[in-house]
Design a protein around this motif. Structure first.
Motif, mmCIF file in Angstrom:
data_model
loop_
_atom_site.group_PDB
_atom_site.id
_atom_site.type_symbol
_atom_site.label_atom_id
_atom_site.label_comp_id
_atom_site.label_asym_id
_atom_site.label_seq_id
_atom_site.Cartn_x
_atom_site.Cartn_y
_atom_site.Cartn_z
ATOM 1 N N THR A 279 48.028 11.197 -19.849
ATOM 2 C CA THR A 279 49.430 11.244 -19.440
ATOM 3 C C THR A 279 49.664 11.968 -18.121
ATOM 4 O O THR A 279 50.729 11.816 -17.526
ATOM 5 N N TYR A 280 48.706 12.747 -17.679
ATOM 6 C CA TYR A 280 48.830 13.464 -16.413
ATOM 7 C C TYR A 280 47.619 13.133 -15.542
ATOM 8 O O TYR A 280 46.480 13.326 -15.971
ATOM 9 N N LEU A 281 47.901 12.655 -14.329
ATOM 10 C CA LEU A 281 46.836 12.254 -13.417
ATOM 11 C C LEU A 281 46.969 12.936 -12.077
ATOM 12 O O LEU A 281 48.085 13.126 -11.570
ATOM 13 N N ARG B 164 56.599 8.369 -18.502
ATOM 14 C CA ARG B 164 55.523 8.355 -19.505
ATOM 15 C C ARG B 164 54.234 8.912 -18.947
ATOM 16 O O ARG B 164 53.500 9.615 -19.629
ATOM 17 N N ILE B 165 53.922 8.517 -17.711
ATOM 18 C CA ILE B 165 52.702 8.963 -17.038
ATOM 19 C C ILE B 165 53.136 9.788 -15.822
ATOM 20 O O ILE B 165 54.019 9.387 -15.070
ATOM 21 N N PHE B 166 52.505 10.927 -15.655
ATOM 22 C CA PHE B 166 52.867 11.829 -14.565
ATOM 23 C C PHE B 166 51.708 11.904 -13.590
ATOM 24 O O PHE B 166 50.609 12.314 -13.953
ATOM 25 N N ILE B 167 51.978 11.475 -12.366
ATOM 26 C CA ILE B 167 50.967 11.466 -11.312
ATOM 27 C C ILE B 167 51.377 12.501 -10.281
ATOM 28 O O ILE B 167 52.467 12.425 -9.708
ATOM 29 N N GLN B 168 50.522 13.471 -10.066
ATOM 30 C CA GLN B 168 50.860 14.640 -9.263
ATOM 31 C C GLN B 168 51.471 14.278 -7.912
ATOM 32 O O GLN B 168 52.519 14.811 -7.552
ATOM 33 N N LEU B 169 50.873 13.384 -7.167
ATOM 34 C CA LEU B 169 51.406 13.045 -5.844
ATOM 35 C C LEU B 169 52.784 12.400 -5.951
ATOM 36 O O LEU B 169 53.683 12.706 -5.175
ATOM 37 N N PHE B 170 52.979 11.531 -6.917
ATOM 38 C CA PHE B 170 54.274 10.869 -7.072
ATOM 39 C C PHE B 170 55.344 11.876 -7.488
ATOM 40 O O PHE B 170 56.460 11.860 -6.973
ATOM 41 N N ASP B 171 54.992 12.754 -8.420
ATOM 42 C CA ASP B 171 55.943 13.766 -8.873
ATOM 43 C C ASP B 171 56.315 14.731 -7.755
ATOM 44 O O ASP B 171 57.484 15.071 -7.573
ATOM 45 N N SER B 172 55.328 15.184 -6.993
ATOM 46 C CA SER B 172 55.632 16.122 -5.909
ATOM 47 C C SER B 172 56.424 15.445 -4.793
ATOM 48 O O SER B 172 57.299 16.053 -4.193
#
Length: 168
Positions: A34-36, A73-81
């Motif tokens: 769930t976290y990438l 649902r899926i958290f991608i560090q670059l997208f979230d930041s």
């Protein structure tokens, strides 16, 4: 006691695994991750290092799947930041001095400027790749930011994209 199990995966993106980004992303997602966090392999004299074009293509392809199927649902560090920066919450950079050519860059606020090891003496070798990704993701980031500002969920973007796909 039962708890929520969070699965985190840090993946180094190299010449071998960057060629099929959608498949790599879906395989990881289907394993329940769930976290990438994706880290581009960028080392001098390493034949597995990726180019800025490969990095851009990888990020854009994964983003296109994520924005249509997995927001919330899926958290991608670059997208979230990147979304946090769009929302006005700048990220702290621990990379030290920023090269002069980066100071004048129009997307500097979105860029983490890489670490000094990745950057070397000048700007990042992946600069053009990051720029392409930030331009590509900007329309969707803008919509997600606006949804949040109106106390709505960015997940709604997925339904909006499905509607627009049916219309076109």
């Amino acid at each position: 006691m039962t708890g929520c199990q969070v699965k985190v995966l840090v993946t180094v993106i190299n010449r071998q695994n960057c060629g099929q980004p959608e498949q790599l992303y879906r395989d990881v997602r289907d394993q329940g991750i769930t976290y990438l966090k994706f880290i581009p392999l960028q080392a001098r004299d390493n034949p597995e290092s990726i180019t800025d074009r490969q990095w851009a293509a990888f990020l854009m392809a994964v983003f296109d799947v994520w924005v249509r199927e997995d927001i919330g649902r899926i958290f991608i560090q670059l997208f979230d930041s990147t979304l946090e920066i769009w929302r006005g919450n700048p990220q702290q950079s621990d990379c030290g001095a920023i090269p002069d050519e980066c100071r004048a860059c129009p997307i500097r606020s979105l860029c983490s400027s890489d670490s000094p090891e990745q950057r070397g003496e000048g700007k990042s070798a992946l600069c053009a790749g990051y720029q392409a990704f930030f331009r590509h993701s900007a329309p969707h980031m803008r919509v997600m930011r606006d949804l949040i500002r109106h106390h709505r969920s960015p997940v709604e973007l997925m339904a909006l994209l499905q509607q627009s796909h049916r219309v076109s």
